[in-house]
Design a protein around this motif. Structure first.
Motif, PDB file in Angstrom:
ATOM      1  N   THR A  74       0.844  -1.185   0.000  1.00  0.00           N
ATOM      2  CA  THR A  74       0.000   0.000   0.000  1.00  0.00           C
ATOM      3  C   THR A  74       0.881   1.237   0.000  1.00  0.00           C
ATOM      4  OG1 THR A  74      -1.755  -1.123   1.210  1.00  0.00           O
ATOM      5  CG2 THR A  74      -1.770   1.280   1.252  1.00  0.00           C
ATOM      6  N   THR A  75       0.626   2.156  -0.919  1.00  0.00           N
ATOM      7  CA  THR A  75       1.446   3.363  -1.023  1.00  0.00           C
ATOM      8  C   THR A  75       0.585   4.594  -0.811  1.00  0.00           C
ATOM      9  OG1 THR A  75       1.095   3.520  -3.406  1.00  0.00           O
ATOM     10  CG2 THR A  75       3.006   2.246  -2.651  1.00  0.00           C
ATOM     11  N   THR A  76       1.216   5.692  -0.385  1.00  0.00           N
ATOM     12  CA  THR A  76       0.527   6.973  -0.221  1.00  0.00           C
ATOM     13  C   THR A  76       1.440   8.085  -0.708  1.00  0.00           C
ATOM     14  OG1 THR A  76       1.378   7.266   2.020  1.00  0.00           O
ATOM     15  CG2 THR A  76      -0.748   6.154   1.799  1.00  0.00           C
ATOM     16  N   THR A  77       0.854   9.229  -0.977  1.00  0.00           N
ATOM     17  CA  THR A  77       1.633  10.409  -1.355  1.00  0.00           C
ATOM     18  C   THR A  77       1.842  11.261  -0.110  1.00  0.00           C
ATOM     19  OG1 THR A  77       0.692  10.412  -3.572  1.00  0.00           O
ATOM     20  CG2 THR A  77       1.720  12.464  -2.797  1.00  0.00           C
ATOM     21  N   PRO A  78       3.095  11.441   0.324  1.00  0.00           N
ATOM     22  CA  PRO A  78       3.368  12.139   1.575  1.00  0.00           C
ATOM     23  C   PRO A  78       3.297  13.653   1.402  1.00  0.00           C
ATOM     24  CG  PRO A  78       5.416  11.548   0.539  1.00  0.00           C
ATOM     25  CD  PRO A  78       4.323  10.998  -0.344  1.00  0.00           C
ATOM     26  N   PRO A  79       3.147  14.360   2.494  1.00  0.00           N
ATOM     27  CA  PRO A  79       3.209  15.827   2.406  1.00  0.00           C
ATOM     28  C   PRO A  79       4.635  16.277   2.126  1.00  0.00           C
ATOM     29  CG  PRO A  79       3.124  15.102   4.688  1.00  0.00           C
ATOM     30  CD  PRO A  79       2.902  13.879   3.849  1.00  0.00           C
ATOM     31  N   SER A  80       4.782  17.506   1.631  1.00  0.00           N
ATOM     32  CA  SER A  80       6.128  18.053   1.394  1.00  0.00           C
ATOM     33  C   SER A  80       6.788  18.359   2.729  1.00  0.00           C
ATOM     34  CB  SER A  80       6.026  19.325   0.545  1.00  0.00           C
ATOM     35  OG  SER A  80       5.425  19.028  -0.700  1.00  0.00           O
ATOM     36  N   PRO A  81       8.126  18.262   2.862  1.00  0.00           N
ATOM     37  CA  PRO A  81       8.992  17.740   1.794  1.00  0.00           C
ATOM     38  C   PRO A  81       8.932  16.223   1.760  1.00  0.00           C
ATOM     39  CG  PRO A  81      10.291  18.272   3.731  1.00  0.00           C
ATOM     40  CD  PRO A  81       8.879  18.694   4.044  1.00  0.00           C
ATOM     41  N   SER A  82       9.046  15.664   0.574  1.00  0.00           N
ATOM     42  CA  SER A  82       8.994  14.211   0.430  1.00  0.00           C
ATOM     43  C   SER A  82      10.329  13.612   0.844  1.00  0.00           C
ATOM     44  CB  SER A  82       8.672  13.845  -1.013  1.00  0.00           C
ATOM     45  OG  SER A  82       9.485  14.562  -1.904  1.00  0.00           O
ATOM     46  N   PRO A  83      10.310  12.382   1.349  1.00  0.00           N
ATOM     47  CA  PRO A  83      11.555  11.753   1.795  1.00  0.00           C
ATOM     48  C   PRO A  83      12.494  11.493   0.634  1.00  0.00           C
ATOM     49  CG  PRO A  83       9.743  10.185   1.778  1.00  0.00           C
ATOM     50  CD  PRO A  83       9.141  11.537   1.517  1.00  0.00           C
ATOM     51  N   THR A  84      13.751  11.622   0.885  1.00  0.00           N
ATOM     52  CA  THR A  84      14.740  11.445  -0.181  1.00  0.00           C
ATOM     53  C   THR A  84      15.772  10.389   0.175  1.00  0.00           C
ATOM     54  OG1 THR A  84      16.077  13.240   0.752  1.00  0.00           O
ATOM     55  CG2 THR A  84      14.499  13.814  -0.983  1.00  0.00           C
ATOM     56  N   ASN A  85      15.732   9.874   1.393  1.00  0.00           N
ATOM     57  CA  ASN A  85      16.765   8.921   1.809  1.00  0.00           C
ATOM     58  C   ASN A  85      16.139   7.617   2.268  1.00  0.00           C
ATOM     59  OD1 ASN A  85      18.908  10.812   1.475  1.00  0.00           O
ATOM     60  ND2 ASN A  85      18.294  11.771   3.407  1.00  0.00           N
TER      61      ASN A  85
ATOM     62  N   VAL B  58       5.502   7.056  -1.017  1.00  0.00           N
ATOM     63  CA  VAL B  58       6.139   6.256   0.020  1.00  0.00           C
ATOM     64  C   VAL B  58       5.395   4.927   0.148  1.00  0.00           C
ATOM     65  CG1 VAL B  58       6.902   8.279   1.307  1.00  0.00           C
ATOM     66  CG2 VAL B  58       4.722   7.186   1.895  1.00  0.00           C
ATOM     67  N   ILE B  59       6.077   3.948   0.703  1.00  0.00           N
ATOM     68  CA  ILE B  59       5.483   2.635   0.961  1.00  0.00           C
ATOM     69  C   ILE B  59       4.919   2.687   2.376  1.00  0.00           C
ATOM     70  CG2 ILE B  59       5.918   0.161   1.064  1.00  0.00           C
ATOM     71  CD1 ILE B  59       8.379   0.708  -0.767  1.00  0.00           C
ATOM     72  N   GLN B  60       3.614   2.879   2.466  1.00  0.00           N
ATOM     73  CA  GLN B  60       2.995   3.088   3.767  1.00  0.00           C
ATOM     74  C   GLN B  60       2.952   1.795   4.582  1.00  0.00           C
ATOM     75  OE1 GLN B  60       2.157   6.171   4.761  1.00  0.00           O
ATOM     76  NE2 GLN B  60       1.800   5.328   6.797  1.00  0.00           N
ATOM     77  N   THR B  61       2.488   0.705   3.956  1.00  0.00           N
ATOM     78  CA  THR B  61       2.398  -0.580   4.643  1.00  0.00           C
ATOM     79  C   THR B  61       2.670  -1.711   3.653  1.00  0.00           C
ATOM     80  OG1 THR B  61       0.028  -0.822   4.239  1.00  0.00           O
ATOM     81  CG2 THR B  61       0.685   0.220   6.313  1.00  0.00           C
ATOM     82  N   VAL B  62       3.039  -2.855   4.179  1.00  0.00           N
ATOM     83  CA  VAL B  62       3.118  -4.094   3.404  1.00  0.00           C
ATOM     84  C   VAL B  62       2.052  -5.013   3.988  1.00  0.00           C
ATOM     85  CG1 VAL B  62       4.556  -6.048   2.719  1.00  0.00           C
ATOM     86  CG2 VAL B  62       5.583  -3.789   2.982  1.00  0.00           C
TER      87      VAL B  62
ATOM     88  N   GLU C 133       8.858   1.111   7.018  1.00  0.00           N
ATOM     89  CA  GLU C 133       7.498   1.423   6.578  1.00  0.00           C
ATOM     90  C   GLU C 133       7.230   2.920   6.737  1.00  0.00           C
ATOM     91  OE1 GLU C 133       4.493  -2.107   7.398  1.00  0.00           O
ATOM     92  OE2 GLU C 133       5.762  -1.765   9.151  1.00  0.00           O
ATOM     93  N   GLY C 134       6.556   3.500   5.734  1.00  0.00           N
ATOM     94  CA  GLY C 134       6.297   4.934   5.736  1.00  0.00           C
ATOM     95  C   GLY C 134       7.373   5.741   5.047  1.00  0.00           C
ATOM     96  N   THR C 135       8.345   5.066   4.411  1.00  0.00           N
ATOM     97  CA  THR C 135       9.402   5.751   3.655  1.00  0.00           C
ATOM     98  C   THR C 135       9.402   5.208   2.229  1.00  0.00           C
ATOM     99  OG1 THR C 135      11.209   4.176   4.035  1.00  0.00           O
ATOM    100  CG2 THR C 135      10.749   5.759   5.791  1.00  0.00           C
TER     101      THR C 135
END
Length: 273
Positions: free
Chosen positions: A15-26, A221-225, A250-252
């Protein structure tokens, strides 16, 4: 050690979601990982003849210390097929629970030696032992080839003589193929504990399979598996997320899965183990 190869198939539902800014980069920061995956240990037993002219095998160092064991007596040459006539497990010895990492099992030997003359009788067999998890699935196993000679001496009494043991090192398992699913811009590949993609060596029974999930989009981001399904022809697919599995990240945009698949999901066309 009996070797095994790659799983025939493994897929992940993500399950994926679009995170708020700033988006994770690492990728997730280095954290202790894999420490919660249970280790299973099954060492070769020490075997000897008994006063009743049977064979007794003592196991120590079993992990977990209260592990569930299953035993069978099989053919000497390849630890498969039926054992020779006159060799069988003692009553109730097919399954057991280890106590403080130890257990003993007795193999009954039905000798037919003529006690009126000096003679000897040889028995060969393999003691195949598996260690199971709490759900009853085999996690690791090993075979011990045992050769025992019973002798009638000058006093015409039957006694256990020489006994030799050898750990069975079966043929290499035939390589299958491993593939990961791709859902919502996420790739899944086999990797090592440091998240480096790998295709070898073949996975061995009792070792950890690491799967790296990576988002192809920095805004996802990958919210959950939700599930990790392992399958093999002839074996019911199994969701192993509820088994001996650990998740990190999870969540990154980068998630690592560590799991130890059951024995039944490996393939070996030679021994069918």
């Amino acid at each position: 050690m009996i070797h095994a190869l790659l799983l025939q198939s493994a897929t992940a539902q993500i399950t994926t979601t679009t995170p708020p800014s700033p988006s994770p980069t690492n990728a997730p920061p280095p954290l202790p990982f894999g420490q919660n995956i249970k280790t299973y240990t099954l060492l070769a037993p020490v075997c000897s003849t008994t006063a009743e002219d049977n064979v007794k095998c003592d196991f120590t160092g079993i992990a977990p210390a209260t592990g569930n064991l299953a035993f069978s007596v099989t053919a000497y040459t390849d630890c498969t097929g039926a054992a020779e006539v006159g060799v069988s497990l003692s009553t109730g010895a097919t399954t057991a629970t280890a106590v403080d990492g130890a257990h003993s099992v007795t193999i009954d030997i039905a000798t037919t030696t003529d006690l009126t003359v000096e003679s000897s009788e040889e028995f060969k067999f393999c003691l195949l032992t598996s260690l199971k998890d709490d759900s009853g699935k085999e996690v690791i196993y090993q075979g011990q080839k045992i050769q025992s000679t019973f002798t009638v001496g000058f006093d015409f009494n039957l006694g256990g003589g020489d006994i030799t043991t050898e750990q069975y090192d079966g043929p290499l398992f035939n390589e299958g193929s491993w593939s990961g699913g791709k859902t919502y811009g996420v790739t899944a590949r086999r990797c090592d504990i440091n998240r480096k993609y790998i295709t070898s060596p073949p996975l061995a029974i009792g070792t950890t399979l690491f799967i790296c999930l990576d988002s192809t989009d920095a805004n996802t981001v990958i919210q959950t598996v939700e599930t990790l399904v392992v399958s093999k022809t002839g074996v019911t697919p199994s969701n192993v997320l509820n088994a001996n599995t650990e998740l990190q990240g999870e969540g990154t945009i980068a998630v690592t899965i560590g799991t130890r698949p059951y024995v039944e999901f490996f393939e070996d066309t030679t021994t069918n183990l």
